[in-house]
Design a protein around this motif. Structure first.
Motif, PDB file in Angstrom:
ATOM      1  N   THR A 199       0.831  -1.208   0.000  1.00  0.00           N
ATOM      2  CA  THR A 199       0.000   0.000   0.000  1.00  0.00           C
ATOM      3  C   THR A 199       0.863   1.255   0.000  1.00  0.00           C
ATOM      4  N   VAL A 200       1.930   1.249   0.793  1.00  0.00           N
ATOM      5  CA  VAL A 200       2.848   2.395   0.833  1.00  0.00           C
ATOM      6  C   VAL A 200       3.523   2.573  -0.528  1.00  0.00           C
ATOM      7  N   VAL A 201       3.954   1.458  -1.131  1.00  0.00           N
ATOM      8  CA  VAL A 201       4.588   1.514  -2.452  1.00  0.00           C
ATOM      9  C   VAL A 201       3.621   2.109  -3.476  1.00  0.00           C
ATOM     10  N   TRP A 202       2.383   1.607  -3.479  1.00  0.00           N
ATOM     11  CA  TRP A 202       1.366   2.113  -4.410  1.00  0.00           C
ATOM     12  C   TRP A 202       1.134   3.612  -4.223  1.00  0.00           C
ATOM     13  N   TYR A 203       0.973   4.041  -2.995  1.00  0.00           N
ATOM     14  CA  TYR A 203       0.668   5.447  -2.720  1.00  0.00           C
ATOM     15  C   TYR A 203       1.843   6.346  -3.101  1.00  0.00           C
ATOM     16  N   MET A 204       3.053   5.976  -2.674  1.00  0.00           N
ATOM     17  CA  MET A 204       4.216   6.821  -2.921  1.00  0.00           C
ATOM     18  C   MET A 204       4.536   6.917  -4.414  1.00  0.00           C
ATOM     19  N   CYS A 205       4.408   5.803  -5.126  1.00  0.00           N
ATOM     20  CA  CYS A 205       4.721   5.827  -6.552  1.00  0.00           C
ATOM     21  C   CYS A 205       3.695   6.644  -7.338  1.00  0.00           C
ATOM     22  N   THR A 206       2.425   6.486  -7.027  1.00  0.00           N
ATOM     23  CA  THR A 206       1.413   7.272  -7.747  1.00  0.00           C
ATOM     24  C   THR A 206       1.566   8.760  -7.448  1.00  0.00           C
ATOM     25  N   ARG A 207       1.909   9.102  -6.209  1.00  0.00           N
ATOM     26  CA  ARG A 207       2.145  10.513  -5.887  1.00  0.00           C
ATOM     27  C   ARG A 207       3.375  11.037  -6.638  1.00  0.00           C
ATOM     28  N   MET A 208       4.399  10.202  -6.754  1.00  0.00           N
ATOM     29  CA  MET A 208       5.602  10.606  -7.487  1.00  0.00           C
ATOM     30  C   MET A 208       5.275  10.846  -8.961  1.00  0.00           C
ATOM     31  N   PHE A 209       4.450   9.973  -9.546  1.00  0.00           N
ATOM     32  CA  PHE A 209       4.069  10.133 -10.951  1.00  0.00           C
ATOM     33  C   PHE A 209       3.339  11.469 -11.172  1.00  0.00           C
ATOM     34  N   LEU A 212       1.051  -0.226 -11.829  1.00  0.00           N
ATOM     35  CA  LEU A 212       0.242  -0.918 -10.831  1.00  0.00           C
ATOM     36  C   LEU A 212      -0.121  -2.339 -11.267  1.00  0.00           C
ATOM     37  N   LEU A 213      -0.464  -2.527 -12.532  1.00  0.00           N
ATOM     38  CA  LEU A 213      -0.866  -3.855 -12.984  1.00  0.00           C
ATOM     39  C   LEU A 213       0.315  -4.826 -12.960  1.00  0.00           C
ATOM     40  N   SER A 214       1.494  -4.349 -13.327  1.00  0.00           N
ATOM     41  CA  SER A 214       2.671  -5.222 -13.263  1.00  0.00           C
ATOM     42  C   SER A 214       3.009  -5.561 -11.813  1.00  0.00           C
ATOM     43  N   TYR A 215       2.962  -4.569 -10.930  1.00  0.00           N
ATOM     44  CA  TYR A 215       3.284  -4.798  -9.520  1.00  0.00           C
ATOM     45  C   TYR A 215       2.276  -5.740  -8.869  1.00  0.00           C
ATOM     46  N   CYS A 216       0.989  -5.537  -9.138  1.00  0.00           N
ATOM     47  CA  CYS A 216      -0.045  -6.390  -8.551  1.00  0.00           C
ATOM     48  C   CYS A 216       0.067  -7.828  -9.049  1.00  0.00           C
ATOM     49  N   ALA A 217       0.283  -8.005 -10.343  1.00  0.00           N
ATOM     50  CA  ALA A 217       0.391  -9.355 -10.903  1.00  0.00           C
ATOM     51  C   ALA A 217       1.582 -10.098 -10.299  1.00  0.00           C
ATOM     52  N   LYS A 233       5.164   4.206 -20.728  1.00  0.00           N
ATOM     53  CA  LYS A 233       4.827   2.832 -20.331  1.00  0.00           C
ATOM     54  C   LYS A 233       6.053   2.105 -19.809  1.00  0.00           C
ATOM     55  N   LEU A 234       7.200   2.309 -20.451  1.00  0.00           N
ATOM     56  CA  LEU A 234       8.423   1.652 -19.999  1.00  0.00           C
ATOM     57  C   LEU A 234       8.802   2.134 -18.606  1.00  0.00           C
ATOM     58  N   PHE A 235       8.652   3.440 -18.355  1.00  0.00           N
ATOM     59  CA  PHE A 235       8.968   3.985 -17.033  1.00  0.00           C
ATOM     60  C   PHE A 235       8.041   3.382 -15.984  1.00  0.00           C
ATOM     61  N   GLY A 236       6.737   3.358 -16.272  1.00  0.00           N
ATOM     62  CA  GLY A 236       5.781   2.801 -15.319  1.00  0.00           C
ATOM     63  C   GLY A 236       6.039   1.330 -15.043  1.00  0.00           C
ATOM     64  N   THR A 237       6.287   0.550 -16.091  1.00  0.00           N
ATOM     65  CA  THR A 237       6.572  -0.880 -15.913  1.00  0.00           C
ATOM     66  C   THR A 237       7.850  -1.083 -15.117  1.00  0.00           C
ATOM     67  N   SER A 238       8.868  -0.294 -15.418  1.00  0.00           N
ATOM     68  CA  SER A 238      10.146  -0.417 -14.717  1.00  0.00           C
ATOM     69  C   SER A 238      10.001  -0.153 -13.223  1.00  0.00           C
ATOM     70  N   VAL A 239       9.189   0.843 -12.877  1.00  0.00           N
ATOM     71  CA  VAL A 239       8.953   1.136 -11.453  1.00  0.00           C
ATOM     72  C   VAL A 239       8.233  -0.044 -10.793  1.00  0.00           C
ATOM     73  N   GLY A 240       7.255  -0.640 -11.492  1.00  0.00           N
ATOM     74  CA  GLY A 240       6.566  -1.809 -10.945  1.00  0.00           C
ATOM     75  C   GLY A 240       7.511  -2.969 -10.717  1.00  0.00           C
ATOM     76  N   LEU A 241       8.407  -3.218 -11.674  1.00  0.00           N
ATOM     77  CA  LEU A 241       9.375  -4.309 -11.532  1.00  0.00           C
ATOM     78  C   LEU A 241      10.379  -4.026 -10.418  1.00  0.00           C
ATOM     79  N   LEU A 242      10.815  -2.781 -10.319  1.00  0.00           N
ATOM     80  CA  LEU A 242      11.756  -2.426  -9.251  1.00  0.00           C
ATOM     81  C   LEU A 242      11.115  -2.543  -7.876  1.00  0.00           C
ATOM     82  N   ALA A 243       9.839  -2.170  -7.778  1.00  0.00           N
ATOM     83  CA  ALA A 243       9.134  -2.297  -6.505  1.00  0.00           C
ATOM     84  C   ALA A 243       9.031  -3.763  -6.096  1.00  0.00           C
ATOM     85  N   TRP A 244       8.699  -4.625  -7.053  1.00  0.00           N
ATOM     86  CA  TRP A 244       8.649  -6.069  -6.779  1.00  0.00           C
ATOM     87  C   TRP A 244      10.027  -6.612  -6.413  1.00  0.00           C
TER      88      TRP A 244
END
Length: 262
Positions: free
Chosen positions: A101-111, A158-163, A219-230
């Protein structure tokens, strides 16, 4: 009940395999690249899925973290307790959802902050006449303007991180046998199938985002952040003592490129 059990066994033989956890990050990068190339070179015609008001986007993707959270919460609690019989261990593992939840909130705020820093307000969708007095996307939209900045794909993140998170948590099913308790067995199977369906929806909508929306870099930036968070959680931090830890009976994997890519 027998049908649910058969479905769960079939899905378990696919999604719970260690090879899925090992190759999914590369698969997500491949979907981003392939979908983006398709969008740039041979754009698909407008369709129901290219409309942001489609049902999957409105009722699932827009609430992606809520769906993931509220299905993983009982799944982790029940399966981890059955595997360990340790309530403190279960509470510790549930903190992974708080971390998410913290990862989701902080990343979306950063975006949103990046979009504000890199954007400008315009009077029309053609982006030709500036509204210089508005310094943020919110102010611009409230004034009826159009904001144009670096709009990082929150869906790709978010979809990459959740999956990836769901697949990691479902690893507990690899050696979990609840067949001695029919009621518990049914509950676990239903939660497992629901999470499996949710994962397929996330992957499908991830591909839809790659095909229809955003620029490749966004899209590459968003996916990369999801992969890095995981990677930062399940492959680094959760291997240490002071962390939520990994699911019980978990087979640790290193993030290595499959041999066929070498």
């Amino acid at each position: 009940m027998d049908r649910v059990d058969r479905w769960a066994r079939s899905v378990r033989s696919c999604l719970v395999q260690s090879s899925v956890r090992r190759t999914m990050p590369w698969g997500l990068l491949g979907l981003t690249l392939g979908g983006s190339l398709l969008k740039e070179w041979t754009p698909l015609p407008e369709s129901y899925l290219s409309n942001k008001r489609n049902l999957l986007n409105v009722y699932f993707v827009k609430l992606a973290w809520a769906w993931t959270l509220w299905l993983l919460l009982p799944f982790i609690g029940i399966t981890n307790y059955y595997a360990t019989r340790n309530a403190l261990m279960v509470l510790r593992r549930l903190t992974a959802l708080m971390v998410g939840t913290v990862v989701w909130y902080m990343c979306t705020r950063m975006f949103l902050h990046i979009e504000d820093l890199t954007g400008s307000c315009y009077k029309s969708p053609s982006f030709d006449v500036l509204h210089r007095e508005h310094a943020s996307k919110l102010q611009c939209q409230q004034a009826g303007g159009f904001w144009h900045g670096f709009d990082i794909s929150g869906h790709s993140f978010l979809l990459s991180y959740c999956a990836l998170m769901i697949v990691e948590e479902m690893a507990v099913m690899h050696n979990l046998n609840t067949s001695k308790n029919s009621r518990l067995h049914m509950v676990v199977n239903c939660l497992f199938l629901a999470l499996s369906c949710l994962t397929l929806i996330w992957l499908f909508m991830f591909l839809t985002t790659a095909i229809y929306f955003h620029d490749f870099s966004q899209k590459l930036f968003g996916t990369s952040v999801g992969l890095l968070a995981w990677y930062g959680t399940y492959r680094v931090w959760y291997l240490t003592p002071f962390s939520p830890g990994l699911p019980p009976q978990y087979v640790s994997l290193s993030f290595q490129m499959p041999k066929r890519y070498l």
